[in-house]
Design an enzyme around this catalytic site. Structure first.
Site, mmCIF file in Angstrom:
data_model
loop_
_atom_site.group_PDB
_atom_site.id
_atom_site.type_symbol
_atom_site.label_atom_id
_atom_site.label_comp_id
_atom_site.label_asym_id
_atom_site.label_seq_id
_atom_site.Cartn_x
_atom_site.Cartn_y
_atom_site.Cartn_z
ATOM 1 N N LYS A 29 -9.767 13.433 8.223
ATOM 2 C CA LYS A 29 -9.229 13.077 9.536
ATOM 3 C C LYS A 29 -9.097 14.331 10.410
ATOM 4 O O LYS A 29 -8.840 15.429 9.897
ATOM 5 C CB LYS A 29 -7.837 12.457 9.399
ATOM 6 C CG LYS A 29 -7.778 11.100 8.739
ATOM 7 C CD LYS A 29 -6.324 10.645 8.639
ATOM 8 C CE LYS A 29 -6.183 9.294 7.945
ATOM 9 N NZ LYS A 29 -6.655 8.192 8.794
ATOM 10 N N GLU A 57 -9.367 3.982 2.482
ATOM 11 C CA GLU A 57 -8.861 4.047 1.104
ATOM 12 C C GLU A 57 -7.805 2.991 0.806
ATOM 13 O O GLU A 57 -7.620 2.603 -0.359
ATOM 14 C CB GLU A 57 -8.298 5.443 0.825
ATOM 15 C CG GLU A 57 -6.849 5.676 1.205
ATOM 16 C CD GLU A 57 -6.575 5.498 2.698
ATOM 17 O OE1 GLU A 57 -5.458 5.083 3.047
ATOM 18 O OE2 GLU A 57 -7.472 5.764 3.516
ATOM 19 N N LYS A 70 0.845 -1.196 0.000
ATOM 20 C CA LYS A 70 0.000 0.000 0.000
ATOM 21 C C LYS A 70 0.882 1.248 0.000
ATOM 22 O O LYS A 70 1.637 1.490 0.932
ATOM 23 C CB LYS A 70 -0.904 -0.002 1.228
ATOM 24 C CG LYS A 70 -1.700 1.295 1.426
ATOM 25 C CD LYS A 70 -2.417 1.286 2.773
ATOM 26 C CE LYS A 70 -2.993 2.663 3.107
ATOM 27 N NZ LYS A 70 -3.587 2.719 4.460
ATOM 28 N N ARG A 120 -7.624 -0.213 1.394
ATOM 29 C CA ARG A 120 -8.167 -1.453 0.823
ATOM 30 C C ARG A 120 -8.635 -1.236 -0.616
ATOM 31 O O ARG A 120 -8.662 -2.172 -1.401
ATOM 32 C CB ARG A 120 -9.302 -1.966 1.717
ATOM 33 C CG ARG A 120 -10.487 -1.052 1.809
ATOM 34 C CD ARG A 120 -11.360 -1.332 3.027
ATOM 35 N NE ARG A 120 -10.724 -0.916 4.256
ATOM 36 C CZ ARG A 120 -11.255 -1.059 5.470
ATOM 37 N NH1 ARG A 120 -12.454 -1.618 5.600
ATOM 38 N NH2 ARG A 120 -10.616 -0.658 6.546
#
Length: 460
Positions: free
Chosen positions: A234, A306, A222, A308
């Site tokens: 966030k 995001e 990732k 995944r």
């Protein structure tokens, strides 16, 4: 390499005597009466981690005594590069696993100096050339992970991350290609594009191929170079360290480097989806449905889930090649940290024997992993009313498990697969584990691959 030098003839390195409480008295007898009185006056008992400088008759440093603790502990000596005065030291005293000592010493000598001068020169451990050669690949790989993660996003965006991958592949004669921006849509990588399209730096998928014969190994990482959370923004404290959200990519790149350097008899593919999850007018939105590369439709429940999404297209592409094994690394969930804390990466695997071999390698290398269950009934937590599944859901239960179950949907049962949810970070300073980016599970995974494909070697 920081912290290690090759032992030379007529070396003036100061002797570093590793001791335990039960070996202290015998060692003092060899040092003489003056040294004994000095040691006794200082109350040194050779307890684990204790350190004492012993002067010579002329006032110079004669030797250093150190309480070694466990003889097989990688981190037993890791504090010494920063605690000892700068200079060269050679080991004496009790019998030790010198490779483990050297590895821990080098890990403890690390300093990130791209933007700030080193605090001080680390003390150097003088060891035999064979020891340096044995530990150098692991030290270089851990340093690569740390440096990549510690570099701020301004200097480590998608293009720079992929350039680091390309340069590593070039050094080993690997083939490299990438899809950038709208080329991702044209080549059917829609979720990677969706996550990264709002950034001024276009999203990418980078592929590196090395080796012509042997089982096919695919490593995926990732590479979210910064994660604002997207439109599900966030809070400030949750965003502060999101430069580390490409930690999975850093691990994947470093592991691929170890495989190539060791010339393991495999065909290696490294895949890094590299994006920045930003906020702009074209950012992907909660409630959208994306049809992934695998043809599975996904409803976006939360734009902060995001990782995944970028991984699922890469995993689908990996699965199309029908490899022997897929390994993926990701700083995927805070839930894994809540469950296991910062030091234990959460391992998910669809093969019991592979999982056990990885766990065994972690114990052998003092690089622990902890297996978590792929509890498939929890897939209902990702139910969607309008798509095949959602990328998240309203429940806060089992967050690490549901993320792994999401990824598993994109890997056929016929392919062995392991997913590692890593923190990739040290929150504070500890011996051998400086604050900042960290390699976790890297030694374990390489030992596992070496045993699976390239034969066994001494642990550590």
């Amino acid at each position: 390499m920081q912290g290690l030098i090759e032992l030379r003839r007529n070396s003036r390195a100061t002797e570093l005597l590793a001791l335990t409480p039960d070996t202290l008295d015998a060692q003092l007898k060899t040092l003489g009466a003056k040294a004994r009185r000095w040691v006794e006056s200082q109350g040194f008992k050779a307890e684990a981690g204790s350190l004492l400088h012993v002067p010579g008759d002329d006032g110079s440093l004669r030797c250093v005594l150190f309480g070694a603790g466990r003889r097989d502990d990688v981190y037993a000596f890791a504090s010494l590069p920063q605690r000892l005065p700068a200079g060269d030291y050679r080991l004496g005293g009790i019998a030790l696993d010198v490779e483990r000592v050297a590895l821990g010493w080098a890990l403890g000598a690390y300093q990130f100096t791209r933007y700030k001068k080193a605090r001080r020169a680390p003390a150097q451990l003088a060891v035999e050339p064979a020891v340096v050669a044995a530990v150098a690949p692991l030290v270089e790989a851990a340093t690569r992970v740390r440096d990549l993660i510690n570099t701020p996003t301004e200097d480590m965006g998608p293009a720079e991350l992929c350039a680091a991958m390309r340069d590593l592949g070039k050094a080993h004669g690997a083939k490299y290609r990438e899809w950038v921006g709208d080329a991702l849509l044209k080549n059917n990588f829609p979720t990677i594009h969706a996550v990264g399209r709002a950034s001024h730096r276009p999203p990418r998928l980078a592929e590196l191929n090395w080796g012509r014969k042997g089982p096919h190994l695919v490593i995926v990482g990732k590479g979210v170079c910064f994660d604002t959370g997207g439109l599900d923004l966030k809070p400030a404290d949750g965003m502060r360290w999101m430069k580390k959200d490409m930690g999975g990519a850093a691990h994947a790149i470093a592991l691929a480097g170890l495989v190539m350097q060791a010339k393991l008899p495999v065909r290696l593919t490294l895949l890094i989806p590299a994006v920045e999850n930003a906020v702009a007018g074209n950012a992907y939105r909660p409630g959208e449905v994306i049809v992934t590369r695998a043809g599975i439709s996904v409803e976006i429940d939360n734009t902060d889930a995001e990782g995944r999404l970028v991984l699922c297209d890469a995993l689908a592409y990996a699965a199309e090649q029908k490899p022997d094994l897929i390994l993926d690394f990701a700083t995927l969930t805070g839930a894994a940290r809540i469950a296991l804390g910062p030091d234990l990466p959460a391992l998910f695997c669809n093969r019991d024997e592979v999982a056990q071999q990885l766990l065994d390698a972690g114990l052998a290398q003092q690089d622990p992993l902890w297996r978590m269950p792929l509890w498939r009934p929890y897939l209902t937590l990702l139910d969607s009313g309008i798509a095949d599944l959602a990328n998240a859901g309203p429940s806060r239960h089992a967050g690490a498990i549901t993320a792994a179950l999401y990824l598993e949907r994109f890997v056929p049962d016929s392919i062995a697969w392991a997913h590692l949810d890593v923190y990739s970070w040290n929150d504070g300073e500890r011996p051998g584990k400086p604050k900042g980016g960290e390699a976790q599970g890297l030694r374990a995974y390489f030992d596992f691959l070496r045993r699976r494909y390239g034969g066994e070697r001494k642990a550590g």
